[in-house]
Design a protein around this motif. Structure first.
Motif, PDB file in Angstrom:
ATOM      1  N   MET A 172       0.666  -1.092  -0.501  1.00  0.00           N
ATOM      2  CA  MET A 172      -0.493   0.089   0.019  1.00  0.00           C
ATOM      3  C   MET A 172       0.952   1.467   0.183  1.00  0.00           C
ATOM      4  N   ASP A 193      -0.669   8.151  -1.163  1.00  0.00           N
ATOM      5  CA  ASP A 193      -0.886   8.146  -1.822  1.00  0.00           C
ATOM      6  C   ASP A 193      -2.967   8.970  -2.379  1.00  0.00           C
ATOM      7  N   THR A 208      -4.160   9.640  -4.379  1.00  0.00           N
ATOM      8  CA  THR A 208      -5.084   9.666  -5.511  1.00  0.00           C
ATOM      9  C   THR A 208      -6.207   8.514  -4.916  1.00  0.00           C
ATOM     10  N   ARG A 209      -5.260   8.035  -3.803  1.00  0.00           N
ATOM     11  CA  ARG A 209      -5.914   6.466  -2.785  1.00  0.00           C
ATOM     12  C   ARG A 209      -6.581   7.638  -2.236  1.00  0.00           C
ATOM     13  N   HIS A 229      -9.912   8.658  -3.970  1.00  0.00           N
ATOM     14  CA  HIS A 229     -11.030   7.001  -3.807  1.00  0.00           C
ATOM     15  C   HIS A 229     -11.314   6.593  -2.995  1.00  0.00           C
ATOM     16  N   GLY A 246      -3.503   9.420   2.322  1.00  0.00           N
ATOM     17  CA  GLY A 246      -4.640   7.551   2.203  1.00  0.00           C
ATOM     18  C   GLY A 246      -3.710   7.004   3.201  1.00  0.00           C
ATOM     19  N   GLU A 259      -7.517   3.330   7.270  1.00  0.00           N
ATOM     20  CA  GLU A 259      -9.043   2.176   5.967  1.00  0.00           C
ATOM     21  C   GLU A 259      -9.697   2.839   6.489  1.00  0.00           C
TER      22      GLU A 259
END
Length: 196
Positions: free
Chosen positions: A1, A4, A6-7, A10, A110, A113
């Protein structure tokens, strides 16, 4: 992982989709800095407990409480055990805007979780969003020795201040709502014993 942005975007879109499917007010589970610095006024606040996760100071912070060269530490919600905290209710019409602001603070890279967890409260169970950390994350520290902790407490500083300040504020914030975290209190005693 990877770390990021971008993550992060998302995960925000995924979280918004999952919440919108429920068609309810937004609930958040606070277990660390969201207790003593939520940066918003919830419509409701309840004592809460989640099963299956526990609070621990084992997440590297390369932005908020440290840098890439000298990472700090922040709390994470990690699988195993249980955790006492607060559940905040945010009215549905304010939820999307609040999540966007919260993402800038909690998810700049990012790392977390986001998960929907069942929270037991005195007024019944709620499904609340919590920021968890898998042990497979590059930000998971694993076990740290006291000498490693002391080095971090002496040197780590990020955009919101030092790791030591974070620990002090979290211990005080938890105690103010009737929660004792013995490991965080031990870490704070360790720092005091070494003159920090």
């Amino acid at each position: 992982m990877l770390l990021d942005p971008t993550r992060s975007q998302h995960l925000l879109l995924r979280t918004l989709r999952e919440w919108n499917q429920a068609q309810t007010d937004l609930w958040l589970f606070a277990y660390g800095s969201l207790i003593w610095r939520p940066d918003f006024e919830p419509a409701e606040r309840r004592p809460a407990r989640v099963a299956g996760f526990h609070r621990c100071l084992k997440m590297r912070s390369r932005t908020n409480r440290g840098t890439p060269a000298e990472p700090g530490l922040v709390l994470a919600l990690v699988s195993g055990g249980s955790c006492r905290g607060l559940a905040y209710r945010v009215p549905r019409d304010q939820g999307a805007e609040l999540l966007a602001r919260l993402w800038l603070r909690e998810m700049p890279n990012g790392v977390y979780e986001p998960r929907w967890l069942a929270c037991s409260t005195p007024a019944g169970q709620v499904r609340a969003l919590a920021f968890t950390l898998p042990r497979s994350s590059p930000s998971w520290t694993g076990e740290l020795t006291d000498s490693e902790l002391l080095h971090i407490l002496r040197h780590a500083r990020g955009r919101y201040g030092t790791t030591l300040d974070y620990v002090e504020r979290t211990v005080a914030g938890l105690q103010a709502v009737g929660i004792r975290d013995h490991e965080l209190e031990r870490i704070l005693r360790l720092a005091r014993h070494h003159g920090l």
